[in-house]
Design an enzyme around this catalytic site. Structure first.
Site, mmCIF file in Angstrom:
data_model
loop_
_atom_site.group_PDB
_atom_site.id
_atom_site.type_symbol
_atom_site.label_atom_id
_atom_site.label_comp_id
_atom_site.label_asym_id
_atom_site.label_seq_id
_atom_site.Cartn_x
_atom_site.Cartn_y
_atom_site.Cartn_z
ATOM 1 N N GLY A 244 0.760 -1.240 0.000
ATOM 2 C CA GLY A 244 0.000 0.000 0.000
ATOM 3 C C GLY A 244 0.791 1.291 0.000
ATOM 4 O O GLY A 244 0.198 2.372 0.028
ATOM 5 N N GLY A 245 2.120 1.211 -0.039
ATOM 6 C CA GLY A 245 2.921 2.437 -0.003
ATOM 7 C C GLY A 245 2.604 3.391 -1.138
ATOM 8 O O GLY A 245 2.464 4.603 -0.936
ATOM 9 N N LYS A 246 2.458 2.855 -2.345
ATOM 10 C CA LYS A 246 2.202 3.708 -3.505
ATOM 11 C C LYS A 246 0.776 4.259 -3.479
ATOM 12 O O LYS A 246 0.533 5.396 -3.883
ATOM 13 C CB LYS A 246 2.481 2.930 -4.791
ATOM 14 C CG LYS A 246 3.959 2.539 -4.933
ATOM 15 C CD LYS A 246 4.208 1.695 -6.166
ATOM 16 C CE LYS A 246 5.670 1.283 -6.278
ATOM 17 N NZ LYS A 246 6.089 0.377 -5.174
ATOM 18 N N CYS A 355 10.578 -4.491 -8.984
ATOM 19 C CA CYS A 355 11.733 -4.415 -8.080
ATOM 20 C C CYS A 355 12.710 -5.527 -8.459
ATOM 21 O O CYS A 355 13.047 -6.396 -7.659
ATOM 22 C CB CYS A 355 11.303 -4.518 -6.623
ATOM 23 S SG CYS A 355 10.271 -5.937 -6.215
#
Length: 422
Positions: A244-246, A355
């Site tokens: 959920g960081g983005k 990544c």
């Protein structure tokens, strides 16, 4: 760590066995309860010991080699590796040697090897930290090192390995004021706007955690959203959104966010992070291909990949994997790019990122997407902190662990902004 640390050592040995012989990942083992029976201190100790052993595995094996006529069974070898890590880290020889002799002796198949274990570890103790530090930086296992050398050259891979061996500092993305977060946590603001903290300790005790002022996100992982520029008021899809960081970056920037992920458990974590930070996004548990709602102004696709760019934080990866699944991942990424483009409105933008350190999961995917879709273009990557040398021939951005090595490096990432024809 004295003999009272035996439960932590036994658990670290179990983790190492599962990773190196069964191909399990550390996160998977922990989620499955591998540390559940331990007290909090032992839990942290076991995970730290196993992680340190994985980072230094190649060096530990080179230290052991002169004292072994032949390679022992995995059970004994992993006990010896852990012993090397502790002895060369300055732990008292008596407690370390006794603990790993006991671990070897408790297994009926290896109990006859307790004498060898005792003798070898006592020789390692005599070498101590001095013997450890004169060995070369640990090498990445050959199955991964060979394609990385082919892609980036031996010198670059050696530099990456040095960063991998050093581990990763903690990076935070601030909801509003990065400098205020840095001041409160004792961190520094990087050129890209992320906050970096060296030796952070327990994350939940840092200033601003409870009030949701920030979330944990590697500096490299925070750049893809920044490539979209001003997203205020835009309808944006975060495909494969967990953890959920983005999605939080997009929400904090004023976007109307829809976050989609296949895993209900991981999506619960997204919801928890959104709640802690007071940010809003619509969350949908769905397979990416089953999600067919369209008309998005922008889409962020952080596609499933080899994760080879995250070894500084996940040193188990090159020992738990062997590359056999990468072909299927590459095919899936190609299909996901095509599907995501179908959900964009005309003229909309897709940020594709992985990544990964493998060009087949980055540069090659964009080259092939451009050949499949007439009129599709790559927009120049623009964001704070970008070194022009990171921009690739096809117009994407290649990040590597050895970039910012003096600051602790960054995750390996590839990202590109694709513009759908209007």
């Amino acid at each position: 760590m004295n003999q009272t640390g035996l439960p932590a050592r036994r658990t670290a040995h179990h983790l190492l066995m599962q990773i190196t012989t069964e191909g399990r990942l550390m996160a998977e083992l922990i989620a499955g309860g591998a540390l559940a029976q331990l007290a909090n201190d032992d839990r942290a100790r076991a995970q730290r010991l196993a992680t340190d052993a994985l980072r230094g595995l190649d060096r530990a094996d080179r230290m052991l080699k002169p004292y072994l006529k032949k390679t022992p069974t995995d059970h004994v070898l992993n006990a010896l590796r852990l012993g090397v890590i502790e002895l060369c880290g300055g732990e008292a020889a008596h407690g370390v040697v006794n603990a790993y002799v006991e671990i070897v002796a408790r297994n009926k198949r290896t109990q006859s090897m307790k004498g060898l274990t005792n003798a070898v570890l006592r020789k390692i103790a005599a070498e101590g930290p001095e013997g450890w530090h004169k060995r070369a930086v640990p090498l990445t296992p050959g199955w991964l090192r060979q394609p990385l050398v082919a892609a980036w050259g031996r010198d670059a891979v050696t530099a990456m390995e040095a960063v991998h061996f050093g581990g990763a500092p903690l990076d935070l993305s601030a909801k509003t004021d990065a400098q205020a977060v840095a001041d409160a946590t004792g961190g520094q603001v990087l050129a890209s706007g992320s906050v970096r903290i060296m030796n952070a300790g327990q994350v939940s005790t840092l200033a601003g955690y409870a009030t949701g002022d920030w979330w944990v996100q590697d500096a490299a992982a925070a750049i893809p959203v920044k490539l979209l520029g001003d997203v205020s008021g835009l309808k944006v899809l975060d495909l494969c959104a967990a953890p959920g960081g983005k999605a939080m970056q997009l929400a904090a920037a004023g976007a109307d966010v829809t976050a989609v992920d296949l895993s209900s458990r991981r999506m619960e974590r997204v919801a928890e992070n959104l709640a802690r930070t007071g940010l809003k996004a619509r969350t949908v548990v769905s397979d990416a291909f089953a999600f067919t709602e369209g008309g998005f102004d922008a889409i962020l696709l952080d596609a499933p990949c080899s994760a080879t760019g995250t070894i500084r934080r996940h040193p188990d990866l090159p020992y738990a994997k062997d590359g056999s699944e990468f072909g299927a991942l590459i095919d899936q990424q190609e299909s996901m790019i095509d599907h995501a483009l179908s959900l964009l409105k005309p003229g909309g933008r897709l940020v594709f990122c992985t990544c990964s350190l493998l060009p087949d999961e980055g540069e090659v995917q964009i080259e092939e997407a451009l050949s499949r879709h007439a009129g599709l273009t790559v927009e120049p990557p623009v964001a704070a902190g970008i070194d022009p040398a990171w921009i690739t021939d096809e117009g994407g951005l290649r990040l590597r662990p050895d970039y910012w090595s003096d600051l602790g490096g960054m995750d390996g990432f590839y990202m590109a902004v694709l513009r759908k024809p209007a």
